[in-house]
Design a protein around this motif. Structure first.
Motif, PDB file in Angstrom:
ATOM      1  N   GLU A  18      56.967  51.902  36.979  1.00 41.87           N
ATOM      2  CA  GLU A  18      55.868  52.127  37.933  1.00 41.87           C
ATOM      3  C   GLU A  18      55.228  50.797  38.351  1.00 41.87           C
ATOM      4  N   ILE A  19      55.095  49.866  37.410  1.00 44.68           N
ATOM      5  CA  ILE A  19      54.593  48.535  37.779  1.00 44.68           C
ATOM      6  C   ILE A  19      55.544  47.897  38.798  1.00 44.68           C
ATOM      7  N   ALA A  20      56.846  47.970  38.523  1.00 44.54           N
ATOM      8  CA  ALA A  20      57.829  47.349  39.427  1.00 44.54           C
ATOM      9  C   ALA A  20      57.716  47.940  40.826  1.00 44.54           C
ATOM     10  N   ARG A  21      57.550  49.269  40.892  1.00 46.13           N
ATOM     11  CA  ARG A  21      57.418  49.931  42.193  1.00 46.13           C
ATOM     12  C   ARG A  21      56.138  49.472  42.901  1.00 46.13           C
ATOM     13  N   ALA A  22      55.040  49.430  42.153  1.00 42.18           N
ATOM     14  CA  ALA A  22      53.751  49.052  42.740  1.00 42.18           C
ATOM     15  C   ALA A  22      53.731  47.575  43.144  1.00 42.18           C
ATOM     16  N   VAL A  23      54.408  46.742  42.383  1.00 42.89           N
ATOM     17  CA  VAL A  23      54.485  45.318  42.738  1.00 42.89           C
ATOM     18  C   VAL A  23      55.295  45.145  44.027  1.00 42.89           C
ATOM     19  N   ALA A  72      44.111  38.684  38.793  1.00 48.04           N
ATOM     20  CA  ALA A  72      43.228  39.789  38.398  1.00 48.04           C
ATOM     21  C   ALA A  72      43.616  41.045  39.169  1.00 48.04           C
ATOM     22  N   ALA A  73      43.980  40.871  40.439  1.00 40.83           N
ATOM     23  CA  ALA A  73      44.406  42.018  41.250  1.00 40.83           C
ATOM     24  C   ALA A  73      45.703  42.617  40.703  1.00 40.83           C
ATOM     25  N   SER A  74      46.651  41.771  40.279  1.00 43.19           N
ATOM     26  CA  SER A  74      47.912  42.331  39.760  1.00 43.19           C
ATOM     27  C   SER A  74      47.701  42.971  38.386  1.00 43.19           C
ATOM     28  N   THR A  75      46.766  42.460  37.604  1.00 45.57           N
ATOM     29  CA  THR A  75      46.447  43.112  36.332  1.00 45.57           C
ATOM     30  C   THR A  75      45.867  44.501  36.585  1.00 45.57           C
ATOM     31  N   ALA A  76      44.981  44.618  37.570  1.00 45.27           N
ATOM     32  CA  ALA A  76      44.428  45.935  37.915  1.00 45.27           C
ATOM     33  C   ALA A  76      45.549  46.883  38.341  1.00 45.27           C
ATOM     34  N   LEU A  77      46.497  46.360  39.088  1.00 48.07           N
ATOM     35  CA  LEU A  77      47.665  47.170  39.494  1.00 48.07           C
ATOM     36  C   LEU A  77      48.410  47.712  38.258  1.00 48.07           C
ATOM     37  N   MET A  78      48.547  46.886  37.234  1.00 41.17           N
ATOM     38  CA  MET A  78      49.265  47.324  36.028  1.00 41.17           C
ATOM     39  C   MET A  78      48.513  48.432  35.291  1.00 41.17           C
ATOM     40  N   PHE A  79      47.172  48.363  35.300  1.00 40.29           N
ATOM     41  CA  PHE A  79      46.387  49.435  34.665  1.00 40.29           C
ATOM     42  C   PHE A  79      46.375  50.698  35.516  1.00 40.29           C
ATOM     43  N   ARG A  80      46.455  50.545  36.850  1.00 39.71           N
ATOM     44  CA  ARG A  80      46.613  51.734  37.707  1.00 39.71           C
ATOM     45  C   ARG A  80      47.943  52.412  37.398  1.00 39.71           C
ATOM     46  N   ALA A  81      48.973  51.611  37.219  1.00 42.88           N
ATOM     47  CA  ALA A  81      50.305  52.161  36.922  1.00 42.88           C
ATOM     48  C   ALA A  81      50.287  52.896  35.576  1.00 42.88           C
ATOM     49  N   LEU A  82      49.597  52.334  34.604  1.00 41.94           N
ATOM     50  CA  LEU A  82      49.505  52.954  33.276  1.00 41.94           C
ATOM     51  C   LEU A  82      48.829  54.321  33.374  1.00 41.94           C
TER      52      LEU A  82
END
Ligand code: ADP
Ligand code: MG
Ligand code: MG
Length: 209
Positions: free
Chosen positions: A12-17, A193-203
């Motif tokens: 999901e992180i890979a997709r969101a990235v 910080a934005a990409s870290t937030a993306l990773m927590f959204r994915a989680l």
């Protein structure tokens, strides 16, 4: 949370990235060198290939392979930093355990945070990924302590990461490339910080499935 859950998180992180690549790169264009989106996209594309080539059998092994691959494939500051974060999480979870509790995940994130802080030397308020990772890690630990269920706890962690990323906008960068801009770094969200937030959204998204 089992190996399927952690594999799904990384996917999901890979997709969101991939989806967010241009946005992350635009953020980095404002205060860096316009490569954060492409750095992470290259890294997580390689992570997907590594996970497919030799599917790990435990949560810890998924995260360790993710971190090792990011360190190998991402040249920018974010590669070693995220690589260390995932490797430290993997080490904290152990390579043999099949199931991770919320408290175990919170402890692993705390290790990730310690690893990033040690490697990069940043503290909260320096306008880096630590500004999202720190609050999210604390929110998850508090939620786990209170006995919240996974969805509620990961809601709280995601909200804290997003709030932490937004809160980097008025800050002046004190670490990383953006710090070279001095006061001109003020007024822009930190890309990491934005990409870290993306990773927590994915989680959170994976926990809701
Ligand atoms: P580079 O800056 O080498 O081009 P990226 O653009 O991929 O690498 O990543 C930049 C992000 O890395 C920044 O937005 C910031 O969040 C993070 N970062 C940079 N230096 C540090 C550091 N010393 N500690 C923590 N995070 C950092
Ligand atoms: Mg960059
Ligand atoms: Mg760069």
């Amino acid at each position: 949370m089992d190996v399927q859950f952690f594999t799904a998180w990384i996917e999901e992180i890979a997709r969101a990235v991939a989806d967010g690549r241009d946005h992350l790169t635009r953020l980095d264009a404002a205060i860096g060198d316009a490569d954060h989106g492409s750095n992470l996209d290259r890294g997580f594309t390689a992570v997907l290939a590594a996970l497919a080539a030799t599917p790990p059998e435990t949560p810890g092994a998924v995260l360790t392979l993710t971190g090792t691959t990011l360190i190998r494939k991402v040249g920018g500051a974010s590669g070693p930093l995220y690589g260390t974060a995932f490797r430290r999480m993997g080490a904290a979870l152990g390579q043999g355990d099949a199931d991770v509790t919320l408290a175990g995940l919170a402890a692993a994130l705390d290790e990730a945070l310690a690893g990033v802080r040690k490697l990069g030397g940043a503290t909260e308020g320096d306008k880096t990924m630590v500004d999202a990772l720190g609050p999210a890690t604390r929110a998850l630990a508090e939620a786990a302590d209170k006995g919240m269920d996974a969805e509620e706890a990961l809601d709280a962690a995601r909200d804290a990461a997003e709030e932490g990323a937004r809160a980097t906008i008025p800050l002046q960068a004190r670490k990383g490339r953006a710090s070279y801009l001095g006061e001109r770094s003020v007024g822009h969200e930190d890309p990491g910080a934005a990409s870290t937030a993306l990773m927590f959204r994915a989680l959170r998204a994976v926990a809701g499935r």
